[in-house]
Design a protein around this motif. Sequence first.
Motif, PDB file in Angstrom:
ATOM      1  N   PHE A  48       0.824  -1.202   0.000  1.00  0.00           N
ATOM      2  CA  PHE A  48       0.000   0.000   0.000  1.00  0.00           C
ATOM      3  C   PHE A  48       0.863   1.258   0.000  1.00  0.00           C
ATOM      4  O   PHE A  48       0.604   2.195  -0.767  1.00  0.00           O
ATOM      5  N   GLU A  49       1.880   1.307   0.838  1.00  0.00           N
ATOM      6  CA  GLU A  49       2.731   2.501   0.909  1.00  0.00           C
ATOM      7  C   GLU A  49       3.469   2.730  -0.409  1.00  0.00           C
ATOM      8  O   GLU A  49       3.603   3.872  -0.859  1.00  0.00           O
ATOM      9  N   ARG A  50       3.933   1.656  -1.017  1.00  0.00           N
ATOM     10  CA  ARG A  50       4.584   1.789  -2.324  1.00  0.00           C
ATOM     11  C   ARG A  50       3.598   2.308  -3.365  1.00  0.00           C
ATOM     12  O   ARG A  50       3.943   3.154  -4.197  1.00  0.00           O
ATOM     13  N   ALA A  51       2.365   1.807  -3.339  1.00  0.00           N
ATOM     14  CA  ALA A  51       1.341   2.263  -4.279  1.00  0.00           C
ATOM     15  C   ALA A  51       1.023   3.735  -4.058  1.00  0.00           C
ATOM     16  O   ALA A  51       0.978   4.524  -5.009  1.00  0.00           O
ATOM     17  N   LEU A  66      -0.173  -2.431  -7.385  1.00  0.00           N
ATOM     18  CA  LEU A  66       0.259  -2.518  -5.989  1.00  0.00           C
ATOM     19  C   LEU A  66      -0.931  -2.388  -5.041  1.00  0.00           C
ATOM     20  O   LEU A  66      -0.997  -3.087  -4.022  1.00  0.00           O
ATOM     21  N   TYR A  67      -1.878  -1.501  -5.367  1.00  0.00           N
ATOM     22  CA  TYR A  67      -3.102  -1.419  -4.563  1.00  0.00           C
ATOM     23  C   TYR A  67      -3.825  -2.755  -4.569  1.00  0.00           C
ATOM     24  O   TYR A  67      -4.296  -3.237  -3.534  1.00  0.00           O
ATOM     25  N   ARG A  68      -3.930  -3.364  -5.737  1.00  0.00           N
ATOM     26  CA  ARG A  68      -4.628  -4.652  -5.839  1.00  0.00           C
ATOM     27  C   ARG A  68      -3.942  -5.716  -4.984  1.00  0.00           C
ATOM     28  O   ARG A  68      -4.601  -6.482  -4.275  1.00  0.00           O
ATOM     29  N   GLN A  69      -2.620  -5.770  -5.059  1.00  0.00           N
ATOM     30  CA  GLN A  69      -1.877  -6.742  -4.254  1.00  0.00           C
ATOM     31  C   GLN A  69      -2.087  -6.482  -2.762  1.00  0.00           C
ATOM     32  O   GLN A  69      -2.263  -7.422  -1.992  1.00  0.00           O
ATOM     33  N   ALA A  70      -2.060  -5.222  -2.373  1.00  0.00           N
ATOM     34  CA  ALA A  70      -2.267  -4.881  -0.960  1.00  0.00           C
ATOM     35  C   ALA A  70      -3.641  -5.337  -0.490  1.00  0.00           C
ATOM     36  O   ALA A  70      -3.786  -5.860   0.619  1.00  0.00           O
ATOM     37  N   LEU A  71      -4.642  -5.155  -1.329  1.00  0.00           N
ATOM     38  CA  LEU A  71      -6.002  -5.528  -0.957  1.00  0.00           C
ATOM     39  C   LEU A  71      -6.214  -7.039  -0.923  1.00  0.00           C
ATOM     40  O   LEU A  71      -7.112  -7.527  -0.235  1.00  0.00           O
ATOM     41  N   ALA A  83      -7.023   2.260   0.395  1.00  0.00           N
ATOM     42  CA  ALA A  83      -6.572   1.522  -0.791  1.00  0.00           C
ATOM     43  C   ALA A  83      -7.706   1.328  -1.782  1.00  0.00           C
ATOM     44  O   ALA A  83      -7.514   1.481  -2.989  1.00  0.00           O
ATOM     45  N   VAL A  84      -8.891   1.008  -1.286  1.00  0.00           N
ATOM     46  CA  VAL A  84     -10.040   0.838  -2.178  1.00  0.00           C
ATOM     47  C   VAL A  84     -10.361   2.161  -2.872  1.00  0.00           C
ATOM     48  O   VAL A  84     -10.560   2.205  -4.096  1.00  0.00           O
ATOM     49  N   ILE A  85     -10.412   3.232  -2.105  1.00  0.00           N
ATOM     50  CA  ILE A  85     -10.738   4.543  -2.674  1.00  0.00           C
ATOM     51  C   ILE A  85      -9.672   4.976  -3.679  1.00  0.00           C
ATOM     52  O   ILE A  85      -9.993   5.455  -4.776  1.00  0.00           O
ATOM     53  N   GLN A  86      -8.416   4.769  -3.338  1.00  0.00           N
ATOM     54  CA  GLN A  86      -7.342   5.177  -4.245  1.00  0.00           C
ATOM     55  C   GLN A  86      -7.281   4.274  -5.473  1.00  0.00           C
ATOM     56  O   GLN A  86      -6.991   4.750  -6.572  1.00  0.00           O
ATOM     57  N   LEU A  87      -7.578   2.985  -5.312  1.00  0.00           N
ATOM     58  CA  LEU A  87      -7.646   2.099  -6.472  1.00  0.00           C
ATOM     59  C   LEU A  87      -8.785   2.542  -7.389  1.00  0.00           C
ATOM     60  O   LEU A  87      -8.616   2.586  -8.611  1.00  0.00           O
TER      61      LEU A  87
END
Length: 111
Positions: A48-51, A66-71, A83-87
């Motif tokens: 998430f931080e990298r994304a 990266l967001y998808r992987q974090a989720l 993460a959902v909102i930013q994705l």
Amino acid sequence: MTATPAQDWEDRSAALWSRIDALAPGDFLDRTDALAAELGAEHPVALFERAAARDSLGRTDEAEPLYRQALHGELPGERRRRAVIQLASSRRALGDPEESISLLTAERAHG
């Protein structure tokens, strides 16, 4: 279950984010990636931080996977919602408003 980062790590992350405008973009990404590496390459918070770092620098195409992987991991609390909102924002920016709406609708139902 994924371990939550220690407070020291969170403090260093917050300090790095507070300097985003003072650092060259490449330096900020390098520092973010190094800090994330302390948690491990597959750690949801690290992903998430990298994304978020890439997204903040306009590298949406790099942030989206990266967001998808974090989720897919056990991203905790507020970070999961962010993460959902930013994705969703990334999907809209990348030309897929339908998925953006779907993500936000599901998140709203999630509560």
